[in-house]
Design a protein around this motif. Structure first.
Motif, PDB file in Angstrom:
ATOM      1  N   THR A 189      84.617  32.275  76.622  1.00 41.51           N
ATOM      2  CA  THR A 189      85.477  33.343  76.108  1.00 41.51           C
ATOM      3  C   THR A 189      84.681  34.631  75.945  1.00 41.51           C
ATOM      4  O   THR A 189      85.140  35.719  76.313  1.00 41.51           O
ATOM      5  CB  THR A 189      86.095  32.932  74.765  1.00 41.51           C
ATOM      6  OG1 THR A 189      86.896  31.759  74.949  1.00 41.51           O
ATOM      7  CG2 THR A 189      86.971  34.046  74.199  1.00 41.51           C
ATOM      8  N   PHE A 193      83.808  26.584  74.887  1.00 33.51           N
ATOM      9  CA  PHE A 193      84.921  27.529  74.801  1.00 33.51           C
ATOM     10  C   PHE A 193      84.480  28.896  74.280  1.00 33.51           C
ATOM     11  O   PHE A 193      84.936  29.928  74.772  1.00 33.51           O
ATOM     12  CB  PHE A 193      86.029  26.961  73.907  1.00 33.51           C
ATOM     13  CG  PHE A 193      86.776  25.803  74.516  1.00 33.51           C
ATOM     14  CD1 PHE A 193      86.401  25.268  75.739  1.00 33.51           C
ATOM     15  CD2 PHE A 193      87.868  25.250  73.857  1.00 33.51           C
ATOM     16  CE1 PHE A 193      87.086  24.210  76.299  1.00 33.51           C
ATOM     17  CE2 PHE A 193      88.569  24.186  74.410  1.00 33.51           C
ATOM     18  CZ  PHE A 193      88.177  23.662  75.626  1.00 33.51           C
ATOM     19  N   PRO A 230      89.456  29.306  77.409  1.00 37.36           N
ATOM     20  CA  PRO A 230      88.594  28.283  78.001  1.00 37.36           C
ATOM     21  C   PRO A 230      88.793  28.113  79.497  1.00 37.36           C
ATOM     22  O   PRO A 230      89.836  28.471  80.057  1.00 37.36           O
ATOM     23  CB  PRO A 230      89.027  27.010  77.256  1.00 37.36           C
ATOM     24  CG  PRO A 230      90.466  27.248  76.928  1.00 37.36           C
ATOM     25  CD  PRO A 230      90.558  28.721  76.617  1.00 37.36           C
ATOM     26  N   SER A 252      85.544  18.161  76.753  1.00 37.83           N
ATOM     27  CA  SER A 252      86.311  19.361  76.386  1.00 37.83           C
ATOM     28  C   SER A 252      87.818  19.098  76.338  1.00 37.83           C
ATOM     29  O   SER A 252      88.559  19.905  75.756  1.00 37.83           O
ATOM     30  CB  SER A 252      86.034  20.491  77.384  1.00 37.83           C
ATOM     31  OG  SER A 252      86.684  20.256  78.641  1.00 37.83           O
ATOM     32  N   PHE A 276      90.636  20.989  74.032  1.00 36.78           N
ATOM     33  CA  PHE A 276      91.731  21.762  74.611  1.00 36.78           C
ATOM     34  C   PHE A 276      93.078  21.249  74.116  1.00 36.78           C
ATOM     35  O   PHE A 276      93.987  22.035  73.836  1.00 36.78           O
ATOM     36  CB  PHE A 276      91.668  21.698  76.134  1.00 36.78           C
ATOM     37  CG  PHE A 276      92.733  22.527  76.805  1.00 36.78           C
ATOM     38  CD1 PHE A 276      92.713  23.906  76.717  1.00 36.78           C
ATOM     39  CD2 PHE A 276      93.761  21.922  77.500  1.00 36.78           C
ATOM     40  CE1 PHE A 276      93.692  24.677  77.321  1.00 36.78           C
ATOM     41  CE2 PHE A 276      94.751  22.675  78.115  1.00 36.78           C
ATOM     42  CZ  PHE A 276      94.716  24.061  78.029  1.00 36.78           C
ATOM     43  N   GLU A 309      90.842  32.053  72.099  1.00 35.98           N
ATOM     44  CA  GLU A 309      89.938  31.371  73.015  1.00 35.98           C
ATOM     45  C   GLU A 309      90.500  31.353  74.432  1.00 35.98           C
ATOM     46  O   GLU A 309      91.695  31.129  74.627  1.00 35.98           O
ATOM     47  CB  GLU A 309      89.674  29.944  72.528  1.00 35.98           C
ATOM     48  CG  GLU A 309      88.826  29.890  71.262  1.00 35.98           C
ATOM     49  CD  GLU A 309      88.426  28.476  70.905  1.00 35.98           C
ATOM     50  OE1 GLU A 309      89.347  27.643  70.740  1.00 35.98           O
ATOM     51  OE2 GLU A 309      87.223  28.211  70.787  1.00 35.98           O
TER      52      GLU A 309
END
Length: 372
Positions: free
Chosen positions: A60, A56, A76, A225, A229, A74
């Protein structure tokens, strides 16, 4: 009839004015195509030989040439690696060109798919692009139009060309799996096993192709991920404010332990039951679009308000179909409820109310819930 058509055009003007006002505010703090930017950035990274797409911080930072991190937090990239098969070609051209082409292509496909079989094609195309969530999709460059158009075309072909319909659903799921989470259930409920086979084959082929091109590691990174998230969404007040799903209420009010689990199970079950019931009881395309995407949104832990555009075809079709019927006023309410979905904190209420208004009259008329 003429007066009702005037009302529809007034709605279009009102939605357009509201969308323009929103855009003038949005562009002060973020570029047009804000959500397309992570897709384009991920594509650019792949073309440059970098595969740390699900880091991330890295992805970013790669967007910092146009967005300051302290302004946006962020940013992502959370699409599965199979979606890169679609995104990578857009990384070959500059961002502005890529966003313009992406938006023009997906919006045109969306409007055409909605309007092609309606007697008032221009009106249908304009209205479906100007309802509030659709205008937001135009602003931010999301995948919503493409996914909705693919599903719409698939459901149109479900009876006559089930394998092709399944392939379209499988490819859509390879891009945005959470939007098509109810597809296997509804295909089974409708007895369309050839379509299910087509969907599984297309999804598997997209997955294998991305595996061959990008490697197993990228898939493992994507899976890892997802929890990050989920935590980002749960603790981000801005994302919670715009969340469309009933499950997000648990994050908003801090449900914990068994209450949180029970709340999630209830809405996952409600979404699945809703989708299955619609596909078992009717072949009406407007209802089936509501069943496929409404069920997914009820069951999803996260969906931002622009995903209400997935339901825009249902609202527009019902409104134009009932222009000369007493139920027309209820259809106006349905279209307005799509706008409620975009209001801060009111997304879940707008979603549930829209599904009730759209599907409820048919369900009660045909006695879907009768045990006899």
């Amino acid at each position: 009839m003429r007066l009702r058509l005037i009302v529809v055009w007034v709605l279009i003007l009102a939605f357009s004015a509201a969308g323009l006002a929103e855009l003038t505010v949005v562009v002060r703090t973020q570029p047009v195509g804000f959500d397309f930017l992570p897709m384009w950035t991920a594509a650019r990274e792949v073309l440059q030989g970098r595969l740390d797409l699900y880091d991330f911080d890295h992805i970013t930072q790669a967007q910092s040439w146009i967005i300051r991190q302290d302004d946006a937090g962020e940013r992502p990239f959370v699409y599965p690696p199979s979606a890169l098969l679609l995104f990578v070609p857009f990384g070959l051209v500059p961002y502005g060109v890529a966003y313009a082409v992406w938006t023009a292509l997906t919006a045109t496909l969306f409007a055409w798919a909605v309007a092609r079989d309606t007697p008032r094609r221009v009106l249908a195309a304009v209205l479906v692009l100007t309802v509030s969530p659709s205008l937001t999709v135009l602003h931010v460059g999301q995948t919503t139009f493409l996914i909705c158009a693919m599903a719409l075309l698939a459901l149109r072909m479900l009876e006559a060309r089930p394998i092709v319909a399944g392939v379209l659903l499988g490819l859509a799921a390879a891009i945005k799996p959470q939007a098509l989470v109810m597809a296997p259930l509804v295909l089974v409920a409708a007895g369309r096993f050839r379509a299910l086979a087509g969907a599984m084959a297309a999804g598997a082929l997209a997955g294998l192709l991305s595996l061959a091109l990008f490697g197993l590691g990228l898939w493992l990174d994507w899976l890892a991920s997802l929890s990050s998230f989920s935590n980002l969404v749960a603790w981000n007040d801005g994302l919670l404010r715009g969340n469309l799903t009933p499950i997000s209420i648990a994050d908003r009010y801090g449900f914990e332990g068994g209450w949180r689990t029970a709340w999630r199970i209830f809405w996952i079950g409600a979404g699945a039951l809703f989708a299955i019931l619609v596909f078992r009881k009717t072949k009406d395309l407007a209802m089936r679009m509501a069943g496929l995407f409404g069920g997914a949104l009820l069951a999803a832990p996260y969906a931002i308000y622009y995903d209400a555009a997935l339901l825009a075809p249902t609202g527009v079709w019902l409104l134009l179909r009932d222009l000369d019927r007493p139920s027309w006023s209820l259809r106006i309410v349905g279209v307005l409820l799509l706008s409620v979905c975009t209001f801060p904190w009111l997304g879940p209420l707008g979603l549930i109310a829209f599904l009730a208004v759209a599907v409820g009259p048919l369900a009660f008329r045909d006695r879907w819930f009768s045990i006899s």
